[in-house]
Design a protein around this motif. Structure first.
Motif, mmCIF file in Angstrom:
data_model
loop_
_atom_site.group_PDB
_atom_site.id
_atom_site.type_symbol
_atom_site.label_atom_id
_atom_site.label_comp_id
_atom_site.label_asym_id
_atom_site.label_seq_id
_atom_site.Cartn_x
_atom_site.Cartn_y
_atom_site.Cartn_z
ATOM 1 N N SER A 1 0.811 -1.222 0.000
ATOM 2 C CA SER A 1 0.000 0.000 0.000
ATOM 3 C C SER A 1 0.844 1.272 0.000
ATOM 4 N N ASN A 2 2.090 1.190 0.461
ATOM 5 C CA ASN A 2 2.925 2.392 0.536
ATOM 6 C C ASN A 2 3.798 2.606 -0.700
ATOM 7 N N LYS B 1 4.135 3.696 -4.502
ATOM 8 C CA LYS B 1 3.455 4.401 -5.589
ATOM 9 C C LYS B 1 4.057 3.945 -6.912
ATOM 10 N N ASN C 1 -4.951 -6.216 -7.529
ATOM 11 C CA ASN C 1 -3.561 -6.321 -7.083
ATOM 12 C C ASN C 1 -3.357 -7.691 -6.432
#
Length: 200
Positions: free
Chosen positions: A72-73, A75, A117
């Motif tokens: 999630s962190n 990009k 994902n």
């Protein structure tokens, strides 16, 4: 347009054919991305792309990761850069595409299929299962590699037979994906012959 790519020579030669007018730069180490802050896009097509430390920047970052999912962190946009997949008209991608990333993919004439994902996207997961079944068939002496490849190409009009796909993609890559998927569903358990081949 300047596109910087961390990749082996084969993958780099494949991706740069997508736009012969662009200024393509091949790098060999993740730290070199920082030297190209003027790039329009970064592509990390290396085998360990997900674990690489990419510089924080507003530059679109596309990462090759079939087995691993985006944390999630991170990009980035996750793509499948297995051999034989970069050439496809459509790319399966995971991650939220912004306008700049959409423009890069459009410039490269790529249709996008937005995927969850999850490990394997769509086509890699299915092809891995077909390859796995072919290894089961060979291991059970149903037929030879050449006969299985011929039957699949003639019967399904696939561009490659399952053993040809396995050789092109890499048996270790197929094994890694199946092993990861099998942790949640036993139908993905790798065939004994595939395990033996991947370990050789």
């Amino acid at each position: 347009m300047k596109i910087v790519v961390l990749a082996d020579e084969v993958s780099f030669d494949t991706i740069r054919q997508l736009d012969t007018e662009a200024a393509w730069v091949r790098i060999t180490d993740e730290k070199e991305f920082a030297l190209h802050a003027d790039a329009d896009a970064w592509f990390d097509l290396s085998e360990n792309a997900m674990s690489n430390n990419h510089p924080a920047a507003a530059i679109p970052l596309f990462i090759h990761a079939v087995t691993d999912v985006l944390p999630s962190n991170k990009k980035a946009i996750r793509i499948n850069a297995w051999k034989g997949f970069l050439e496809n008209e459509s790319w399966e991608v995971a991650g939220e595409l912004n306008d700049l990333e959409k423009a890069i993919l459009s410039h490269l004439n790529k249709n996008t299929i937005i995927c969850a994902n999850e490990p394997g996207f769509i086509s890699a997961r299915i092809i891995a299962m077909i390859i796995n079944e072919a290894y089961y068939a060979k291991g059970e002496n149903v037929s030879t590699e050449a006969e299985i490849d011929t039957a699949m190409k003639l019967g399904t009009n696939y561009p490659y037979g399952p053993f040809e796909w396995a050789q092109k993609i890499g048996v270790q890559n197929i094994y890694a994906l199946l092993k990861k998927l099998s942790l949640q569903d036993s139908r993905y358990n790798p065939a004994p012959l595939l395990i033996k081949t991947a370990a050789a």
